[in-house]
Each structure stands twice: as C-alpha cells, then as structure tokens.
Design a protein around this motif. Structure first.
Motif, PDB file in Angstrom:
ATOM      1  N   SER A 114      38.684  46.230  40.652  1.00  0.00           N
ATOM      2  CA  SER A 114      38.970  47.355  41.536  1.00  0.00           C
ATOM      3  C   SER A 114      40.433  47.772  41.481  1.00  0.00           C
ATOM      4  CB  SER A 114      38.612  46.999  42.979  1.00  0.00           C
ATOM      5  OG  SER A 114      37.244  46.719  43.100  1.00  0.00           O
ATOM      6  N   TYR A 115      40.642  49.046  41.259  1.00  0.00           N
ATOM      7  CA  TYR A 115      41.967  49.683  41.267  1.00  0.00           C
ATOM      8  C   TYR A 115      42.945  49.075  40.275  1.00  0.00           C
ATOM      9  CZ  TYR A 115      39.873  51.295  45.595  1.00  0.00           C
ATOM     10  OH  TYR A 115      39.013  51.818  46.514  1.00  0.00           O
ATOM     11  N   SER A 116      42.434  48.417  39.240  1.00  0.00           N
ATOM     12  CA  SER A 116      43.309  47.715  38.293  1.00  0.00           C
ATOM     13  C   SER A 116      44.310  48.636  37.606  1.00  0.00           C
ATOM     14  CB  SER A 116      42.490  46.973  37.238  1.00  0.00           C
ATOM     15  OG  SER A 116      41.766  47.877  36.434  1.00  0.00           O
ATOM     16  N   GLU A 117      43.960  49.893  37.446  1.00  0.00           N
ATOM     17  CA  GLU A 117      44.896  50.813  36.805  1.00  0.00           C
ATOM     18  C   GLU A 117      46.204  50.924  37.587  1.00  0.00           C
ATOM     19  OE1 GLU A 117      42.293  53.426  39.488  1.00  0.00           O
ATOM     20  OE2 GLU A 117      42.000  51.664  38.223  1.00  0.00           O
ATOM     21  N   HIS A 118      46.180  50.552  38.873  1.00  0.00           N
ATOM     22  CA  HIS A 118      47.376  50.641  39.718  1.00  0.00           C
ATOM     23  C   HIS A 118      48.159  49.336  39.786  1.00  0.00           C
ATOM     24  CE1 HIS A 118      46.082  54.573  40.981  1.00  0.00           C
ATOM     25  NE2 HIS A 118      44.923  54.079  41.379  1.00  0.00           N
ATOM     26  N   TRP A 119      47.535  48.215  39.500  1.00  0.00           N
ATOM     27  CA  TRP A 119      48.241  46.939  39.665  1.00  0.00           C
ATOM     28  C   TRP A 119      48.362  46.097  38.398  1.00  0.00           C
ATOM     29  CZ3 TRP A 119      45.016  43.103  38.231  1.00  0.00           C
ATOM     30  CH2 TRP A 119      43.646  43.211  38.509  1.00  0.00           C
ATOM     31  N   LEU A 120      47.576  46.369  37.366  1.00  0.00           N
ATOM     32  CA  LEU A 120      47.529  45.437  36.231  1.00  0.00           C
ATOM     33  C   LEU A 120      48.863  45.251  35.529  1.00  0.00           C
ATOM     34  CD1 LEU A 120      47.210  46.696  33.065  1.00  0.00           C
ATOM     35  CD2 LEU A 120      45.017  47.308  33.977  1.00  0.00           C
ATOM     36  N   HIS A 121      49.642  46.286  35.363  1.00  0.00           N
ATOM     37  CA  HIS A 121      50.925  46.125  34.667  1.00  0.00           C
ATOM     38  C   HIS A 121      51.912  45.287  35.476  1.00  0.00           C
ATOM     39  CE1 HIS A 121      49.708  48.606  31.361  1.00  0.00           C
ATOM     40  NE2 HIS A 121      49.299  49.534  32.211  1.00  0.00           N
ATOM     41  N   ASP A 122      51.906  45.454  36.800  1.00  0.00           N
ATOM     42  CA  ASP A 122      52.781  44.643  37.649  1.00  0.00           C
ATOM     43  C   ASP A 122      52.352  43.177  37.647  1.00  0.00           C
ATOM     44  OD1 ASP A 122      54.368  46.816  38.374  1.00  0.00           O
ATOM     45  OD2 ASP A 122      53.135  47.270  40.136  1.00  0.00           O
ATOM     46  N   VAL A 123      51.050  42.938  37.659  1.00  0.00           N
ATOM     47  CA  VAL A 123      50.555  41.559  37.645  1.00  0.00           C
ATOM     48  C   VAL A 123      50.846  40.902  36.292  1.00  0.00           C
ATOM     49  CG1 VAL A 123      48.491  40.107  37.825  1.00  0.00           C
ATOM     50  CG2 VAL A 123      48.843  41.970  39.452  1.00  0.00           C
ATOM     51  N   ILE A 124      50.699  41.655  35.207  1.00  0.00           N
ATOM     52  CA  ILE A 124      51.022  41.111  33.879  1.00  0.00           C
ATOM     53  C   ILE A 124      52.509  40.769  33.791  1.00  0.00           C
ATOM     54  CG2 ILE A 124      51.199  41.672  31.422  1.00  0.00           C
ATOM     55  CD1 ILE A 124      48.531  43.244  31.777  1.00  0.00           C
ATOM     56  N   LYS A 125      53.355  41.637  34.307  1.00  0.00           N
ATOM     57  CA  LYS A 125      54.800  41.367  34.295  1.00  0.00           C
ATOM     58  C   LYS A 125      55.113  40.091  35.085  1.00  0.00           C
ATOM     59  CE  LYS A 125      59.237  43.296  35.587  1.00  0.00           C
ATOM     60  NZ  LYS A 125      59.958  44.318  36.314  1.00  0.00           N
ATOM     61  N   THR A 126      54.475  39.929  36.226  1.00  0.00           N
ATOM     62  CA  THR A 126      54.681  38.730  37.027  1.00  0.00           C
ATOM     63  C   THR A 126      54.118  37.504  36.319  1.00  0.00           C
ATOM     64  OG1 THR A 126      54.630  40.074  39.032  1.00  0.00           O
ATOM     65  CG2 THR A 126      54.327  37.701  39.312  1.00  0.00           C
ATOM     66  N   ALA A 127      52.979  37.649  35.642  1.00  0.00           N
ATOM     67  CA  ALA A 127      52.401  36.546  34.862  1.00  0.00           C
ATOM     68  C   ALA A 127      53.383  36.082  33.789  1.00  0.00           C
ATOM     69  CB  ALA A 127      51.081  36.972  34.232  1.00  0.00           C
ATOM     70  N   GLU A 128      54.071  37.035  33.163  1.00  0.00           N
ATOM     71  CA  GLU A 128      55.103  36.677  32.170  1.00  0.00           C
ATOM     72  C   GLU A 128      56.200  35.853  32.827  1.00  0.00           C
ATOM     73  OE1 GLU A 128      56.545  40.290  30.402  1.00  0.00           O
ATOM     74  OE2 GLU A 128      54.628  40.721  29.439  1.00  0.00           O
ATOM     75  N   GLU A 129      56.663  36.271  34.004  1.00  0.00           N
ATOM     76  CA  GLU A 129      57.720  35.557  34.716  1.00  0.00           C
ATOM     77  C   GLU A 129      57.278  34.153  35.114  1.00  0.00           C
ATOM     78  OE1 GLU A 129      58.646  38.184  37.972  1.00  0.00           O
ATOM     79  OE2 GLU A 129      59.365  39.756  36.621  1.00  0.00           O
ATOM     80  N   PHE A 130      56.003  33.990  35.452  1.00  0.00           N
ATOM     81  CA  PHE A 130      55.454  32.700  35.864  1.00  0.00           C
ATOM     82  C   PHE A 130      54.963  31.870  34.673  1.00  0.00           C
ATOM     83  CE2 PHE A 130      55.610  34.519  39.994  1.00  0.00           C
ATOM     84  CZ  PHE A 130      55.316  33.554  40.945  1.00  0.00           C
ATOM     85  N   GLU A 131      55.138  32.408  33.486  1.00  0.00           N
ATOM     86  CA  GLU A 131      54.646  31.774  32.253  1.00  0.00           C
ATOM     87  C   GLU A 131      53.143  31.485  32.343  1.00  0.00           C
ATOM     88  OE1 GLU A 131      57.207  28.452  31.360  1.00  0.00           O
ATOM     89  OE2 GLU A 131      58.949  29.757  31.101  1.00  0.00           O
ATOM     90  N   LEU A 132      52.399  32.531  32.745  1.00  0.00           N
ATOM     91  CA  LEU A 132      50.955  32.423  32.927  1.00  0.00           C
ATOM     92  C   LEU A 132      50.179  33.389  32.033  1.00  0.00           C
ATOM     93  CD1 LEU A 132      50.673  32.014  36.789  1.00  0.00           C
ATOM     94  CD2 LEU A 132      49.824  30.433  35.058  1.00  0.00           C
ATOM     95  N   LEU A 133      50.736  33.728  30.892  1.00  0.00           N
ATOM     96  CA  LEU A 133      50.014  34.639  30.003  1.00  0.00           C
ATOM     97  C   LEU A 133      48.743  34.013  29.454  1.00  0.00           C
ATOM     98  CD1 LEU A 133      52.995  36.336  28.126  1.00  0.00           C
ATOM     99  CD2 LEU A 133      51.621  37.246  30.016  1.00  0.00           C
ATOM    100  N   ASP A 134      48.619  32.694  29.576  1.00  0.00           N
ATOM    101  CA  ASP A 134      47.411  32.001  29.131  1.00  0.00           C
ATOM    102  C   ASP A 134      46.401  31.785  30.262  1.00  0.00           C
ATOM    103  OD1 ASP A 134      49.029  30.185  30.508  1.00  0.00           O
ATOM    104  OD2 ASP A 134      48.387  28.490  29.283  1.00  0.00           O
ATOM    105  N   ALA A 135      46.643  32.367  31.422  1.00  0.00           N
ATOM    106  CA  ALA A 135      45.729  32.209  32.558  1.00  0.00           C
ATOM    107  C   ALA A 135      44.320  32.630  32.161  1.00  0.00           C
ATOM    108  CB  ALA A 135      46.217  33.037  33.742  1.00  0.00           C
ATOM    109  N   ASN A 136      43.337  31.887  32.658  1.00  0.00           N
ATOM    110  CA  ASN A 136      41.964  32.237  32.329  1.00  0.00           C
ATOM    111  C   ASN A 136      41.098  32.538  33.551  1.00  0.00           C
ATOM    112  OD1 ASN A 136      41.742  29.578  33.179  1.00  0.00           O
ATOM    113  ND2 ASN A 136      40.546  28.895  31.429  1.00  0.00           N
ATOM    114  N   VAL A 137      41.717  32.575  34.745  1.00  0.00           N
ATOM    115  CA  VAL A 137      41.005  33.026  35.935  1.00  0.00           C
ATOM    116  C   VAL A 137      41.906  33.923  36.782  1.00  0.00           C
ATOM    117  CG1 VAL A 137      39.389  31.081  36.070  1.00  0.00           C
ATOM    118  CG2 VAL A 137      41.557  30.976  37.308  1.00  0.00           C
ATOM    119  N   LEU A 138      41.261  34.830  37.488  1.00  0.00           N
ATOM    120  CA  LEU A 138      41.914  35.760  38.414  1.00  0.00           C
ATOM    121  C   LEU A 138      41.192  35.660  39.744  1.00  0.00           C
ATOM    122  CD1 LEU A 138      43.638  38.357  39.171  1.00  0.00           C
ATOM    123  CD2 LEU A 138      41.700  39.660  38.285  1.00  0.00           C
ATOM    124  N   LEU A 139      41.954  35.669  40.825  1.00  0.00           N
ATOM    125  CA  LEU A 139      41.407  35.758  42.167  1.00  0.00           C
ATOM    126  C   LEU A 139      42.360  36.628  42.960  1.00  0.00           C
ATOM    127  CD1 LEU A 139      40.057  32.878  44.354  1.00  0.00           C
ATOM    128  CD2 LEU A 139      41.630  34.545  45.310  1.00  0.00           C
TER     129      LEU A 139
END
Length: 127
Positions: free
Chosen positions: A72-97
C-alpha cells in the motif's frame, strides 16, 4: 478521512520462517490481558489491529524496490525506506512489516531464534 498516514517500518532477516511465522501468529483466547501475539508482546502491547499492518517476504533474487512495490502506497515511501535500509546495512533484508503508528506506542527491534526484525523508524506518506 486522513490525507496522510504515518507508519512504523521494520525490516528483517529471517532464516527460520516457521519460527518467524509463529512469532507473528495471533493467539485468541478468553483473557484480554494476554498479548494477541508474540510480536505484540515484544512491542509492549496486548493488542495490535492487524487490519492496519502489512507483512511480506522477499524472494532472494528481487531488489528491495521490486519487493516493496505491491504494498500500500509504496510509491510514496519505498525510496525513503530503501535509503534507510542502506544506512542500517539492511539491503539483504528478506522480510517487511509495517503498521499504522497508532498501533504501537514504543516500537523496538526484536531478535528471536532464527530471525531479527529491525525497527527502521516512522515514515509519513499521502493516502
């Protein structure tokens, strides 16, 4: 109707999907003081309305962007979450909640047997 939503986002690494699924599984009973799930308990809550929560698992070969797109509404949040995933070193994450901010007062990272679910923060997006 709200024009913006604020949600808590978690990304995680799961090696034991059965244990992670048990962690999320709702346990219904007659005692309203017992947390609905182990996830609720880990967040200091007795009840979380799962109607306001989305979860999913990622195929190993997909990118985070491809993984997030159906939500839902991923077009509005996905880039920000990906950027944060990079900062958290979570580009290999395999689950989302993620779930509405109103559902958890004090969200926190959880490490369990066969999984870790890292709290990424709040993200606001138009609805």
């Amino acid at each position: 109707m709200k024009s913006r939503e604020v949600s808590h986002f978690f990304l995680g690494r799961v090696s034991e999907h059965s244990k992670y699924n048990s962690f999320l599984e709702e346990r219904y009973g007659f005692d309203d003081d017992i947390p609905l799930s182990k996830f609720c308990e880990s967040q200091g809550e007795v009840f979380i309305d799962h109607d306001f929560m989305e979860i999913g698992s990622r195929d190993q070969e997909s990118s985070l962007e491809t993984f997030f797109k159906p939500y839902s509404y991923s077009e509005h949040w996905l880039h920000d979450v990906i950027k944060t995933a990079e900062e958290f070193e979570l580009l290999d994450a395999n689950v989302l909640l993620f779930l509405s901010k109103e559902e958890i007062d004090r969200p926190r990272t959880v490490k369990g047997d066969g999984f870790e679910l890292i709290y990424m923060g709040e993200f606001s997006y138009p609805t």
